[in-house]
Scaffold this motif. Sequence first.
Motif, short mmCIF file in Angstrom:
data_model
loop_
_atom_site.label_atom_id
_atom_site.label_comp_id
_atom_site.label_asym_id
_atom_site.label_seq_id
_atom_site.Cartn_x
_atom_site.Cartn_y
_atom_site.Cartn_z
N SER A 12 18.34 38.13 -21.85
CA SER A 12 18.60 36.92 -21.04
C SER A 12 19.89 37.19 -20.28
CB SER A 12 18.79 35.71 -21.94
OG SER A 12 17.63 35.51 -22.70
N ILE A 13 19.78 37.16 -18.98
CA ILE A 13 20.91 37.58 -18.14
C ILE A 13 21.39 36.41 -17.29
CG2 ILE A 13 21.59 39.22 -16.30
CD1 ILE A 13 18.99 40.82 -17.47
N LEU A 14 22.68 36.20 -17.29
CA LEU A 14 23.24 35.12 -16.47
C LEU A 14 23.93 35.72 -15.25
CD1 LEU A 14 24.34 32.25 -15.85
CD2 LEU A 14 26.16 32.67 -17.50
N ILE A 15 23.52 35.23 -14.06
CA ILE A 15 24.15 35.75 -12.83
C ILE A 15 24.76 34.58 -12.07
CG2 ILE A 15 23.75 36.96 -10.64
CD1 ILE A 15 21.38 38.36 -11.87
N THR A 16 26.03 34.73 -11.70
CA THR A 16 26.63 33.76 -10.77
C THR A 16 26.61 34.42 -9.40
OG1 THR A 16 28.90 34.56 -10.90
CG2 THR A 16 28.21 32.99 -12.60
N GLY A 17 26.52 33.62 -8.37
CA GLY A 17 26.48 34.18 -7.00
C GLY A 17 25.17 34.88 -6.72
N ALA A 18 24.09 34.45 -7.40
CA ALA A 18 22.79 35.12 -7.24
C ALA A 18 22.19 34.87 -5.86
CB ALA A 18 21.83 34.66 -8.33
N THR A 19 22.65 33.81 -5.19
CA THR A 19 22.10 33.52 -3.86
C THR A 19 22.87 34.27 -2.77
OG1 THR A 19 23.54 31.59 -3.87
CG2 THR A 19 21.22 31.21 -4.41
N GLY A 20 23.87 35.03 -3.17
CA GLY A 20 24.67 35.79 -2.21
C GLY A 20 24.06 37.16 -1.94
N PHE A 21 24.72 37.91 -1.09
CA PHE A 21 24.25 39.23 -0.67
C PHE A 21 24.05 40.17 -1.86
CE2 PHE A 21 25.74 43.32 1.53
CZ PHE A 21 24.46 43.64 1.95
N LEU A 22 25.09 40.32 -2.65
CA LEU A 22 25.05 41.23 -3.80
C LEU A 22 24.10 40.70 -4.87
CD1 LEU A 22 26.68 43.80 -4.34
CD2 LEU A 22 28.29 42.44 -5.66
N GLY A 23 24.17 39.39 -5.12
CA GLY A 23 23.39 38.76 -6.17
C GLY A 23 21.90 38.94 -5.97
N LYS A 24 21.44 38.82 -4.72
CA LYS A 24 20.01 38.95 -4.45
C LYS A 24 19.53 40.37 -4.76
CE LYS A 24 20.07 35.70 -0.66
NZ LYS A 24 20.24 35.64 0.79
N VAL A 25 20.32 41.35 -4.32
CA VAL A 25 19.91 42.75 -4.55
C VAL A 25 19.95 43.07 -6.05
CG1 VAL A 25 20.39 45.16 -3.91
CG2 VAL A 25 20.76 43.36 -2.24
N LEU A 26 20.90 42.47 -6.75
CA LEU A 26 20.99 42.67 -8.20
C LEU A 26 19.73 42.13 -8.89
CD1 LEU A 26 22.61 43.35 -10.80
CD2 LEU A 26 23.64 41.08 -10.64
N MET A 27 19.35 40.91 -8.53
CA MET A 27 18.15 40.31 -9.14
C MET A 27 16.92 41.16 -8.85
SD MET A 27 18.03 36.21 -8.97
CE MET A 27 18.20 35.97 -7.22
N GLU A 28 16.82 41.59 -7.58
CA GLU A 28 15.65 42.37 -7.16
C GLU A 28 15.51 43.61 -8.01
OE1 GLU A 28 13.09 45.12 -5.15
OE2 GLU A 28 15.19 45.46 -5.56
N LYS A 29 16.62 44.33 -8.16
CA LYS A 29 16.57 45.60 -8.91
C LYS A 29 16.25 45.35 -10.38
CE LYS A 29 17.53 50.03 -9.62
NZ LYS A 29 17.50 51.27 -8.90
N LEU A 30 16.84 44.29 -10.92
CA LEU A 30 16.59 43.98 -12.34
C LEU A 30 15.10 43.72 -12.57
CD1 LEU A 30 19.55 41.73 -13.50
CD2 LEU A 30 18.59 43.64 -14.78
N PHE A 31 14.51 42.90 -11.72
CA PHE A 31 13.08 42.57 -11.90
C PHE A 31 12.20 43.80 -11.66
CE2 PHE A 31 14.14 37.97 -11.02
CZ PHE A 31 13.76 37.54 -12.29
N ARG A 32 12.60 44.63 -10.73
CA ARG A 32 11.76 45.78 -10.38
C ARG A 32 11.81 46.86 -11.46
NH1 ARG A 32 13.18 49.68 -6.90
NH2 ARG A 32 14.89 48.40 -6.09
N THR A 33 13.00 47.06 -12.03
CA THR A 33 13.10 48.16 -13.00
C THR A 33 12.91 47.69 -14.45
OG1 THR A 33 15.49 47.91 -12.91
CG2 THR A 33 14.56 49.69 -11.61
N SER A 34 13.19 46.40 -14.69
CA SER A 34 12.99 45.88 -16.06
C SER A 34 12.14 44.61 -16.01
CB SER A 34 14.34 45.57 -16.72
OG SER A 34 15.19 46.66 -16.65
N PRO A 35 10.87 44.73 -15.60
CA PRO A 35 10.05 43.52 -15.45
C PRO A 35 9.84 42.76 -16.76
CG PRO A 35 8.73 45.52 -15.14
CD PRO A 35 10.13 45.96 -15.26
N ASP A 36 10.13 43.46 -17.88
CA ASP A 36 9.94 42.79 -19.17
C ASP A 36 11.21 42.08 -19.66
OD1 ASP A 36 11.21 45.19 -19.40
OD2 ASP A 36 10.38 45.69 -21.37
N LEU A 37 12.18 41.91 -18.77
CA LEU A 37 13.37 41.15 -19.19
C LEU A 37 12.94 39.73 -19.52
CD1 LEU A 37 14.26 39.11 -16.68
CD2 LEU A 37 15.15 41.19 -15.72
#
Length: 564
Positions: A12-37
Motif C-alpha cells: 500500500s503506497i501513499l503518494i502526495t503530489g500524485a496529480t503533478g508532473f512527477l507524481g503521474k509518471v511515478l504512478m504510471e511506472k508503479l502500475f506498469r511494473t508492479s500491477p499486483d501492488l
Amino acid sequence: MSTIAAFYGGKSILITGATGFLGKVLMEKLFRTSPDLKVIYILVRPKAGQTLQQRVFQILDSKLFEKVKEVCPNVHEKIRAIYADLNQNDFAISKEDMQELLSCTNIIFHCAATVRFDDTLRHAVQLNVTATRQLLLMASQMPKLEAFIHISTAYSNCNLKHIDEVIYPCPVEPKKIIDSLEWLDDAIIDEITPKLIRDWPNIYTYTKALGEMVVQQESRNLNIAIIRPSIVGATWQEPFPGWVDNINGPNGIIIATGKGFLRAIKATPMAVADVIPVDTVVNLMLAVGWYTAVHRPKSTLVYHITSGNMNPCNWHKMGNTTSTHSSGKPWCHTESSIAGQLDTVAHFIIGFELKNAFPRMENTWHAGVQVLATFEKIPFERPFRRPNANFTSNSFTSQYWNAVSHRAPAIIYDCYLRLTGRKPRMTKLMNRLLRTVSMLEYFINRSWEWSTYNTEMLMSELSPEDQRVFNFDVRQLNWLEYIENYVLGVKKYLLKEDMAGIPKAKQRLKRLRNIHYLFNTALFLIAWRLLIARSQMARNVWFFIVSFCYKFLSYFRASSTLKV
Ligand SMILES: CCCCCCCCCCCCCCCCCCCCCC(=O)SCCNC(=O)CCNC(=O)[C@H](O)C(C)(C)COP(=O)(O)OP(=O)(O)OC[C@H]1O[C@@H](n2cnc3c(N)ncnc32)[C@H](O)[C@@H]1OP(=O)(O)O
Ligand SMILES: NC(=O)C1=CN([C@@H]2O[C@H](COP(=O)(O)OP(=O)(O)OC[C@H]3O[C@@H](n4cnc5c(N)ncnc54)[C@H](OP(=O)(O)O)[C@@H]3O)[C@@H](O)[C@H]2O)C=CC1
C-alpha cells in the motif's frame, strides 16, 4: 523477475503530489511494473471545478496511462483518492481516511510542493515545510511503514557551488520560521523575506532547504531517504519518449521560442544544462524506496539525480544538438538563397540583429539557429515570428535584444491590433514572458557540481534486471535524440497540436521569413537612402558601386556578343 518490481507487489503506497508532473509518471511506472501492488493512496484536492474522482479519471484516461491499462486493467480500483489539502493543518483528511492511511501504508513518496518561484513565504513554508513535518508526524504513527521517500530539489543548496549528498543546515531553524509566520502579518513577512532567504535565489529553493532540515529533525526512527533531482524534463524512454504536461522549467521556454516570442535569452552558453528526464527520476525513486525499506541504512541518505557530472550538456549544446542534421554551421542561416544573403548584408550594414554579422562576438553565441533546425522540421503552429534563439551572457546585449527582438515587435503588433479595432495584448504577454525568463536566469547562468556517490552506490547494488527495468544511468542518454523528442513532445502533449498541421505551419514559417527579409531590406534601403542624403562619402561609395556594376554588366554583355 525484477527484485524491485516484486518488492512493490502487495504493498500500500501513499503518494502526495500524485496529480503533478512527477507524481503521474511515478504512478504510471508503479502500475506498469508492479500491477499486483495492493493500493496507491493519493492525497488530492478538488481543483478547477473538478471533483477528486474526475481528476483521477482524467489522469487515468490520458495517453500516459495507455500501457498501464493493458497490463493492469483494474487500475481504477487500485487508486484510492483521499481528499486532502496540504495547506491545512491536519490536511483536512477525514477521520476514517486517516485511520486507513495510518494502519495500511507501507511506503510514502512525498512529492507535493509548491514549485512556483514567486510564491509567498507563508504559502511556500506551509506547503514545503509545515506539510512535510505534518506528514512525518503521520508517518511516525504508521506501524507498517517501511520507507519514507522525500522529494527535494538539487537546487535546495544552490547558494553553494559544490553540493554533497548531505543535509546542510539553514541559518534559521525551520521551527522558528514556522512559529513566527503564525503571528507576523503579510506586510512584515514581505519585508523580512529577502533577509531570510539571503543568498538563495527564490523562496522555492529556500523552503525546499528548510523542508530537508525538517526531514532530518523529525525523522525519529523512520527509514527516510531524500531525492534531489535537478531540472526535471520530458520522459526519455518510458512509457514513451517526450511526454510532458506542464509549462515549468524548459517547457515554457521551448514553447515561447518555437512560437517565435522569445528570440534571445540571457544564458551562459557553457553553463551546464542540468536537465534530467522525469522517467529517470522516477526509476531512482522506486529503487530508493526498495533499498531504504530492505537495507534500512542507519542514517538518512540523500541521492542526487543530475546529469551534469555524468553526461553533461550545456545550454549552448542544448540549443545546438537538434541541428546537427541541417547546416552544421552554427553561424549560418539554414537558407542559402539570395534572400538569405541579402538578409545578412542588411543586418551587417544596419547593425540590426548584431549576431548575424558578428556571430562569435564575445559572450554571444548563435546556438539558436540550431534550435531553429528542429523547429523547421517540426514547426509549432501559428508562430508570432520566425523562431530564433540567441544566448548571451552580457547584460548590455541582453537589454539590446529585449528592446529590439521582444519589446519593439510587441509594440508594433499591438499598434496593428489597435488599428484593426482589436484589443492590444502582445506587450502584456511579452512583459510576462520576460518576467518569467528573468526568474529562470539564475539557473542558466551558473553551473553546480553535485556529488553522486549514493546514487552510484545504489546503481551498483541493483541486479542487471533491475538496472534495466529501473534504469537511472543518465550516461546512456543521447542528448540529440532526447531534445528532439522533447520538442516533439511539447508540441504533441502540451500544445496538443496535430502532426497533420505541419505542412501548413511550414508554409506560415516561409511567409514569416519573407516578411522578415522584406522588412530588413526595406530598413536597409531607408537607412542607406538617409546616409546618402547626408554623407558625401556614402554618395561616393554609392556611385562607385553603381559604376562598377555598370562596367561589369557592359563587360558581360560585350563578351557574350563576341561569343555569338
Ligand atoms: C532564446 C533561446 C531559447 C533556446 C531554447 C533552447 C532550449 C531550452 C532552453 C531552456 C532554458 C530554460 C531553463 C529553465 C531553468 C529552470 C530552472 C529550474 C530550477 C529548479 C528546478 C526545481 O527544483 S522545481 C521546478 C521548477 N519550477 C519551475 O520551473 C516553476 C517556475 N515558474 C514559476 O514560478 C512561474 O511560472 C513564474 C515564472 C513565476 C511565472 O508565473 P506566471 O503566473 O506569470 O505564469 P504561470 O507559469 O503560472 O502560467 C502562465 C499561464 O499558463 C497557463 N498554463 C500553465 N500550465 C499550462 C499547461 N500545461 N497548458 C496550458 N496552459 C498552462 C497558466 O494557467 C497561466 O495562464 P493564465 O494566466 O490564463 O492563468
Ligand atoms: N519539476 C521539476 O523540475 C522539479 C521538481 N522537483 C520536486 O519534485 C516534486 C514534484 O514536482 P512537480 O511534479 O514538478 O510539481 P507539480 O507542480 O507538477 O506538482 C505539485 C503537486 O503538489 C500538489 N499540491 C500542491 N499544493 C497542494 C495542496 N495544498 N494540497 C495537496 N496537494 C498539493 C499538486 O496538486 P494539484 O494538482 O492539486 O495542484 C501537485 O500534485 C516537488 O517536490 C518539487 O520540488 C525537484 C526538482 C525539479
